[in-house]
Design a protein around this motif. Structure first.
Motif, short mmCIF file in Angstrom:
data_model
loop_
_atom_site.label_atom_id
_atom_site.label_comp_id
_atom_site.label_asym_id
_atom_site.label_seq_id
_atom_site.Cartn_x
_atom_site.Cartn_y
_atom_site.Cartn_z
N ASP A 203 10.99 -0.22 -2.46
CA ASP A 203 9.69 0.45 -2.50
C ASP A 203 9.73 1.72 -3.36
O ASP A 203 8.77 2.03 -4.06
CB ASP A 203 9.20 0.81 -1.09
N ILE A 204 10.85 2.41 -3.32
CA ILE A 204 11.01 3.59 -4.17
C ILE A 204 10.98 3.16 -5.64
O ILE A 204 10.33 3.80 -6.47
CB ILE A 204 12.31 4.35 -3.85
N ALA A 205 11.66 2.06 -5.93
CA ALA A 205 11.68 1.54 -7.31
C ALA A 205 10.26 1.19 -7.77
O ALA A 205 9.87 1.51 -8.89
CB ALA A 205 12.60 0.33 -7.40
N LYS A 206 9.49 0.56 -6.90
CA LYS A 206 8.09 0.23 -7.24
C LYS A 206 7.28 1.50 -7.44
O LYS A 206 6.49 1.60 -8.38
CB LYS A 206 7.44 -0.59 -6.12
N TRP B 283 2.37 1.96 -3.49
CA TRP B 283 1.22 2.18 -4.37
C TRP B 283 0.65 3.58 -4.15
O TRP B 283 0.42 4.33 -5.09
CB TRP B 283 0.16 1.11 -4.09
N PHE B 284 0.45 3.98 -2.89
CA PHE B 284 -0.12 5.29 -2.62
C PHE B 284 0.87 6.41 -2.94
O PHE B 284 0.49 7.44 -3.49
CB PHE B 284 -0.61 5.42 -1.17
N TYR B 285 2.14 6.21 -2.60
CA TYR B 285 3.13 7.26 -2.89
C TYR B 285 3.26 7.50 -4.39
O TYR B 285 3.48 8.63 -4.82
CB TYR B 285 4.48 6.92 -2.27
N LYS B 286 3.11 6.47 -5.17
CA LYS B 286 3.13 6.64 -6.63
C LYS B 286 1.98 7.55 -7.06
O LYS B 286 2.17 8.48 -7.86
CB LYS B 286 3.02 5.28 -7.32
N ILE B 287 0.81 7.32 -6.52
CA ILE B 287 -0.35 8.16 -6.82
C ILE B 287 -0.09 9.59 -6.35
O ILE B 287 -0.34 10.56 -7.08
CB ILE B 287 -1.64 7.58 -6.19
N ILE C 60 0.82 -1.21 0.00
CA ILE C 60 0.00 0.00 0.00
C ILE C 60 0.86 1.27 0.00
O ILE C 60 0.52 2.25 -0.65
CB ILE C 60 -1.00 -0.01 1.18
N LYS C 61 2.00 1.24 0.70
CA LYS C 61 2.84 2.44 0.79
C LYS C 61 3.38 2.85 -0.59
O LYS C 61 3.14 3.97 -1.02
CB LYS C 61 3.98 2.22 1.79
#
Length: 170
Positions: A136-139, A67-71, A64-65
């Motif tokens: 996570d940054i890469a994702k 995913w949300f940060y990308k948004i 979720i982290k």
């Protein structure tokens, strides 16, 4: 069908809990880009609305982290592109701000981070201000891990140069 809707309800609940727990971090990220309280709040609001409307694209609530940060980052970038009408505010105005969470303890560091190109600024904020793992940054940014590591290294090099120059001047 019932199982699918239950899954969606569970995702929504986890997302809402995550948003409530991290809303100040979201605000800080948006604010670090736009330097305006109301614009940052608008960005966070828009990102939350987008996330809730795209909850079906969240495959695993453990992710979720990123995913949300990308948004959030995409919403911020879109907002900046659409609203290229920012006014440069003097440092006195920023320092007189009454909102504690708009202030950071090391203003020179923040100015240096703010002066970085967007690709470097984003990785530094996510890695060191939001304490995200490189994976996570890469994702979040749809990049491979080695690209993120390279950007972090380059950004840190640029920051070191900028901060060293400040110390020599000061």
């Amino acid at each position: 069908m019932k199982l699918l809707s239950l899954s969606k309800d569970l995702k929504e609940k986890k997302l809402k809990d995550y948003i409530v727990k991290n809303k100040e971090s979201f605000y800080k990220i948006a604010y670090s880009y736009v330097k305006n309280e109301y614009d940052a709040l608008d960005i966070v609001h828009d990102a939350i609305c987008k996330a809730l409307s795209k909850i079906d694209t969240l495959k695993d609530t453990d992710n979720i982290k990123p995913w949300f940060y990308k948004i959030l980052i995409n919403t911020t970038t879109d907002y900046i592109r659409k609203n290229k009408k920012y006014i440069v505010v003097s440092d006195d105005v920023l320092e007189d701000s009454k909102i504690d969470y708009d202030k950071y303890s090391d203003i020179d560091l923040l100015r240096a981070v703010d002066s970085l190109d967007e690709i470097y600024k984003t990785v530094i904020i996510l890695r060191y201000f939001e304490d995200m793992k490189i994976e996570d940054i890469a994702k979040t940014l749809d990049q491979n891990i080695s690209t993120i590591k390279t950007r972090i290294y380059k950004a840190l090099s640029k920051l070191k140069i900028k901060i060293d120059i400040k110390r020599e001047d000061g």
